[in-house]
Scaffold this motif. Structure first.
Motif, PDB file in Angstrom:
ATOM      1  N   SER A 153       0.786  -1.136   0.027  1.00  0.00           N
ATOM      2  CA  SER A 153       0.043   0.104   0.087  1.00  0.00           C
ATOM      3  C   SER A 153       0.786   1.117   0.044  1.00  0.00           C
ATOM      4  O   SER A 153       0.528   2.305  -0.404  1.00  0.00           O
ATOM      5  CB  SER A 153      -0.940   0.145   1.054  1.00  0.00           C
ATOM      6  OG  SER A 153      -1.738  -1.214   1.205  1.00  0.00           O
ATOM      7  N   ASP A 354      -1.282   4.917  -1.004  1.00  0.00           N
ATOM      8  CA  ASP A 354      -2.799   4.813  -1.552  1.00  0.00           C
ATOM      9  C   ASP A 354      -3.887   5.678  -0.990  1.00  0.00           C
ATOM     10  O   ASP A 354      -4.630   5.970  -1.668  1.00  0.00           O
ATOM     11  CB  ASP A 354      -3.191   3.374  -1.617  1.00  0.00           C
ATOM     12  CG  ASP A 354      -3.362   2.954   0.000  1.00  0.00           C
ATOM     13  OD1 ASP A 354      -2.704   3.801   0.881  1.00  0.00           O
ATOM     14  OD2 ASP A 354      -4.028   1.997   0.252  1.00  0.00           O
ATOM     15  N   ARG A 355      -3.551   6.268   0.268  1.00  0.00           N
ATOM     16  CA  ARG A 355      -4.800   7.469   0.679  1.00  0.00           C
ATOM     17  C   ARG A 355      -4.251   8.710   0.291  1.00  0.00           C
ATOM     18  O   ARG A 355      -5.144   9.478   0.141  1.00  0.00           O
ATOM     19  CB  ARG A 355      -4.702   7.238   2.353  1.00  0.00           C
ATOM     20  CG  ARG A 355      -5.372   5.825   2.833  1.00  0.00           C
ATOM     21  CD  ARG A 355      -6.779   5.599   2.215  1.00  0.00           C
ATOM     22  NE  ARG A 355      -7.534   4.404   2.808  1.00  0.00           N
ATOM     23  CZ  ARG A 355      -8.214   4.595   3.947  1.00  0.00           C
ATOM     24  NH1 ARG A 355      -8.384   5.732   4.385  1.00  0.00           N
ATOM     25  NH2 ARG A 355      -8.629   3.380   4.195  1.00  0.00           N
ATOM     26  N   GLU A 358      -5.990   9.552  -3.221  1.00  0.00           N
ATOM     27  CA  GLU A 358      -7.208   9.373  -3.194  1.00  0.00           C
ATOM     28  C   GLU A 358      -7.951  10.962  -3.708  1.00  0.00           C
ATOM     29  O   GLU A 358      -7.385  11.936  -2.797  1.00  0.00           O
ATOM     30  CB  GLU A 358      -7.846   8.797  -2.221  1.00  0.00           C
ATOM     31  CG  GLU A 358      -7.749   7.535  -1.818  1.00  0.00           C
ATOM     32  CD  GLU A 358      -8.569   6.980  -0.545  1.00  0.00           C
ATOM     33  OE1 GLU A 358      -9.345   7.685   0.006  1.00  0.00           O
ATOM     34  OE2 GLU A 358      -8.439   5.629  -0.123  1.00  0.00           O
ATOM     35  N   GLU A 575     -12.983   2.317   3.528  1.00  0.00           N
ATOM     36  CA  GLU A 575     -12.821   3.053   2.009  1.00  0.00           C
ATOM     37  C   GLU A 575     -13.500   4.144   2.233  1.00  0.00           C
ATOM     38  O   GLU A 575     -14.438   4.408   2.961  1.00  0.00           O
ATOM     39  CB  GLU A 575     -13.055   2.194   0.891  1.00  0.00           C
ATOM     40  CG  GLU A 575     -14.461   1.372   1.323  1.00  0.00           C
ATOM     41  CD  GLU A 575     -15.073   0.574   0.160  1.00  0.00           C
ATOM     42  OE1 GLU A 575     -16.036   0.855  -0.568  1.00  0.00           O
ATOM     43  OE2 GLU A 575     -14.227  -0.497  -0.021  1.00  0.00           O
ATOM     44  N   GLU A 732     -12.249  -4.658  -4.265  1.00  0.00           N
ATOM     45  CA  GLU A 732     -11.571  -3.881  -5.032  1.00  0.00           C
ATOM     46  C   GLU A 732     -12.148  -2.884  -6.147  1.00  0.00           C
ATOM     47  O   GLU A 732     -11.374  -1.842  -6.510  1.00  0.00           O
ATOM     48  CB  GLU A 732     -10.379  -4.848  -5.633  1.00  0.00           C
ATOM     49  CG  GLU A 732      -9.673  -5.816  -4.592  1.00  0.00           C
ATOM     50  CD  GLU A 732      -8.786  -4.861  -3.851  1.00  0.00           C
ATOM     51  OE1 GLU A 732      -7.790  -4.232  -4.287  1.00  0.00           O
ATOM     52  OE2 GLU A 732      -9.144  -4.738  -2.457  1.00  0.00           O
ATOM     53  N   LYS A 735     -11.868   0.695  -5.339  1.00  0.00           N
ATOM     54  CA  LYS A 735     -10.714   1.485  -5.146  1.00  0.00           C
ATOM     55  C   LYS A 735     -10.033   2.009  -6.318  1.00  0.00           C
ATOM     56  O   LYS A 735      -8.857   1.466  -6.649  1.00  0.00           O
ATOM     57  CB  LYS A 735      -9.771   0.831  -4.236  1.00  0.00           C
ATOM     58  CG  LYS A 735     -10.365   0.140  -2.857  1.00  0.00           C
ATOM     59  CD  LYS A 735      -9.359  -0.853  -2.340  1.00  0.00           C
ATOM     60  CE  LYS A 735      -9.959  -1.474  -0.989  1.00  0.00           C
ATOM     61  NZ  LYS A 735      -9.008  -2.443  -0.597  1.00  0.00           N
TER      62      LYS A 735
END
Length: 803
Positions: A153, A354-355, A358, A575, A732, A735
């Motif tokens: 991640s 990964d955050r 976003e 999420e 998934e 995402k």
């Protein structure tokens, strides 16, 4: 007078011969160089010893044994009798072998035994390859096997996937101690990077359920690590110094270890410092959506979106880490050894990449999202005692304490409230393992285990404009998680062609949680919970050898996972627009596994293995919509979020094949190829099914290695199949930020193939250079389910000195 002199001479001659006869010297055939780390054991697995740095070992305990085995990875095993050893004057040569057919494994029964006596699939990674590749983390070391898929991640991560399972459905063991804690989550884990790859002595991967020996969580597999051990009788200070540098993330790694051993005491100290900068992705043949075209920063209390001058650089991914280790060994007597081990690892903040990428409505969701400093500390004391008693021939007692500390720090873009959620786990464990040799080919191992995890969790929120802090919701309740177990394993040789193995475990778990740290923030209908669980697991396997060069081994095994604090008590956003809430009514989930392992070798030149497996996970703990006080949506950190909770509401089926071939083309050339194909199916809340999230696409590697006395060269092709949108797990699909887009604009994971080249050259005795090029084609790719794009072309350089 001459008679007396002759008698005295004969007496001293016999005495000297007696002393010499107790010590063996193991050397390499051809070069006559002493071989350290050679495992010497008898058919009784309780009797084993390892040669020191000079290739020597005291072997008096093997006196009069008919079958004494010498094993070292990379060499042909040799079996001799005590009488033969005496005729060789206790000097034995081992011949280098490109294909190693017989090695000692500890993961399956917690005692050393030959891999040819194990019905399941176990892989031991070659420490010589570790020196050649000098992996940046332990996750990368596991991934280099070609049989473990690694998800990341963020750069400071590495979550193994084995046979369709990941995270808290896999178990980590370090020096025989369970590393999994009560807050290991079902989402991706990065705890394996706390292990120093340069302090690891052996790495074993047990595929399939391992709950009989290791308890809860060992459903998909067990990764057992043995760290460097000090050696007695070395008499001099020895050690290693290593530096590693790489271009893709400006890595600067430095490691040193020192050891000294006298007749009764031995010491080993190890230290490593890792420094990783922002990771550069590949420049060719990859989706443009992977590019980091902009990034967030803060100036004068304002959050800004900044255009990235080099979109290949994944801004906000670097971190640093330090690892320390101290080992002490005391030989109290010929039969009793005490070992003390201290491990310490601490990182800086690790940005969760990964955050950070976003977005919502064109703007970043988060201005900051970091894992706070990740700390792991372990103290262990081990007693090993050998004595032929009625109930055991050898006993091992391991007492340990581990401290885990981790936190999550996040702030929404444009907001001033920064949340910090801190967790601490004090983990205590005690293992007592016994081995009893019943006759030459049959033995029994059994043991007892007690584990206690004390979890504390707190939350705070700070206004960054004035640095004022107040309490906020915690991720977990304050809780105690405990496990008590008894287990046994029996192995017997039925005939010349058949061997039999079976094992059984009873496990009692309890969980007591106090939710009062969250009652003022969420309308929980309970303030505490107490749960007790009973689990019985076992396995049975047969090894059939119709001929010495072939074996067929069917195995039936079961595993379980008892709900931990993360399962039944966490509150977090998994999420965008969702929040997980506690469910104290969870029950254990159970795995039922069937597999057949086939192995065939041809005159020590070609080795082929094939495994087929099927695993059913029943009463699986899966995410399902839930309510709190009749509400299905609540406010979490200022955002309306739909409520979910883990529930025993589904089944998961995983089946597949693992296959490999090793071909010794010549004495210097070895070709290895490994391929893994698995399919997973998970039941959804509407009783339909979805591909399982942790069943990775088909993957593997092919590797050609050239080895001479001073030079080693290695060319590797690593590859992974595509995961199309139709085959994507439903979870998934939510995402899109981490996936490429297909022709219809839907998220999917493209296939990829990369080529790596590594080389090692011994300049002169004690000095070795390592260099390599990873991802030679500079391909832009992101492994399935990963949040960060993999390294682009990466030039590596290392130098290692030993003395």
């Amino acid at each position: 007078m001459k008679k007396y002199i002759s008698a005295i001479g004969l007496f001293f001659g016999l005495g000297i011969h007696f002393l010499v006869a107790q010590q063996i010297l193991v050397i390499e055939s051809g070069s006559n160089q002493p071989l350290s780390g050679v495992l010497i054991y008898s058919k009784d697995p309780a009797r084993s010893i390892i040669t020191d740095s000079q290739g020597k070992a005291e072997i008096g305990l093997f006196k009069n044994q008919e079958s004494i085995i010498l094993q070292l990875l990379g060499f042909e095993s040799k079996t001799v009798s005590w009488e033969s050893l005496s005729s060789f004057q206790f000097k034995i040569e081992l011949t280098p072998s490109q294909i190693t057919l017989d090695i000692a494994i500890i993961a399956t029964s917690r005692w050393k035994q030959s891999n040819q006596d194990i019905p399941g699939k176990v892989r031991q990674l070659d420490s010589k390859e570790q020196t050649l590749r000098a992996p940046s983390t332990s996750a990368d070391w596991l991934g280099s096997s070609g049989e473990v898929f690694i998800q990341k991640s963020q750069l400071g991560g590495g979550s193994p996937m084995i046979r369709g399972f990941s995270a808290n459905r896999l178990l980590y063991a370090v020096d025989g101690v369970r590393m999994n804690t009560a807050i290991f989550r079902s989402g991706n884990l990065q705890n394996v990077i706390s292990l120093d790859p340069f302090a690891i002595q052996t790495t074993e991967i047990l595929f399939g359920p391992g709950s009989v020996m290791y308890g809860s969580d060992a459903i998909g597999g067990v990764m057992a690590f043995e760290t460097l051990t000090p050696k007695l009788n070395e008499k001099t200070i020895s050690g290693n110094v290593l530096g590693r540098f790489s271009s893709a993330y400006s890595e600067k790694t430095f490691h040193t270890d020192l050891s000294y051993g006298s007749e009764k005491w031995a010491f080993l100290s190890s230290a490593t410092h890792f420094d990783f900068g922002d990771l550069r992705m590949g420049n060719k043949n990859g989706p443009e959506s992977y590019l980091r075209t902009d990034y967030q920063t803060s100036e004068d209390g304002r959050d800004l979106l900044i255009l990235n001058p080099n979109p290949l650089i994944q801004v906000g991914s670097g971190y640093r880490q330090v690892n320390l280790m101290q080992k002490i060994r005391f030989q109290a007597s010929q039969r009793t050894v005490w070992d003390y081990g201290f491990h310490y690892s601490k990182s800086t903040d690790i940005p969760r990449y990964d955050r950070l990428i976003e977005k919502r409505d064109g703007s970043f969701r988060f201005a900051r999202w970091d894992y706070g400093p990740q700390t792991w500390m372990m103290n262990t004391i081990k007693l090993t005692h050998t004595a032929e008693r009625k109930w055991f021939d050898q006993v091992k007692l391991i007492a340990s304490h581990q401290l885990f500390e981790e936190s999550r720090i996040d702030r929404r873009f444009g907001k001033t409230e920064e949340f910090n959620r801190l967790e601490k786990v004090n983990a205590f464990s005690l293992n007592a393992d016994f081995l009893k040799h019943l006759n030459l080919d049959n033995f029994l191992t059994y043991g007892f285990e007690s584990v206690l995890n004390k979890v504390s969790s707190m939350g705070s929120v700070t206004d960054i404009t004035n640095s004022q802090s107040t309490l906020a919701s915690a991720r977990y309740p304050n809780a105690d998680w405990a496990s008590i177990a008894a287990y046994g394993n029996y192995q017997a040789k039925i005939s010349g062609a058949f061997q039999f193995q079976t094992a059984l475990r009873y496990n009692y778990n309890s969980l007591a949680a106090d939710f009062t740290n969250n009652l003022e923030f969420f309308p929980l209908p309970f303030s505490s919970s107490k749960n007790r669980y009973h689990s019985i697991t076992g396995n049975v396997g047969v090894i059939f050898k119709p001929e010495p060069s072939m074996s067929i081994a069917p195995l039936l095994s079961t595993g379980f996972r008892a709900p931990n604090v993360d399962d039944s008590g966490k509150i977090f956003d998994s999420e965008p627009g969702t929040v997980m809430v506690p469910n104290p009514d969870l029950k254990p989930e159970y795995a039922y596994n069937a597999e057949v392992n086939f192995h065939k070798h041809f005159q020590n030149r070609v080795s082929v293995d094939l495994t087929t497996f099927y695993t059913l996970l029943n009463r699986a703990m899966v995410r399902r919509p839930a309510t709190l006080d009749v509400r299905s949506v609540i406010d979490y950190e200022g955002e309306p979020s739909q409520i979910f909770a883990l529930q025993n509401a589904a089944f998961v089926k995983v089946y597949g094949i693992q296959t490999g071939i090793e071909v010794s083309i010549s004495k210097k050339l070895l070709l290895i190829s490994r391929y893994n194909w698995q399919r997973g199916t998970e039941e959804l809340d509407d009783e339909s099914t979805s591909p399982s999230r942790h069943a990775a696409p088909a993957f593997g590697l092919t590797r050609l290695t050239y080895s001479s006395k001073r030079l080693t060269l290695e060319l590797t092709a690593a590859y992974s199949a595509e995961r199309s949108f139709e085959d994507m797990p439903e979870e998934e699909k939510g995402k899109p930020a981490i996936y490429a887009k297909d022709s219809n604009g839907n998220p999917y994971s493209p296939n990829w193939t990369i080529f790596n080249f590594n080389g090692g050259l011994e300049l002169w005795k004690g000095i070795k250079l390592m260099a390599g090029i990873e991802n030679i084609g500079d391909k832009r790719y992101r492994p399935y389910s990963s949040g960060i794009v993999a390294s682009g072309r990466n030039l590596t350089f290392g130098i290692k000195g030993n003395f």
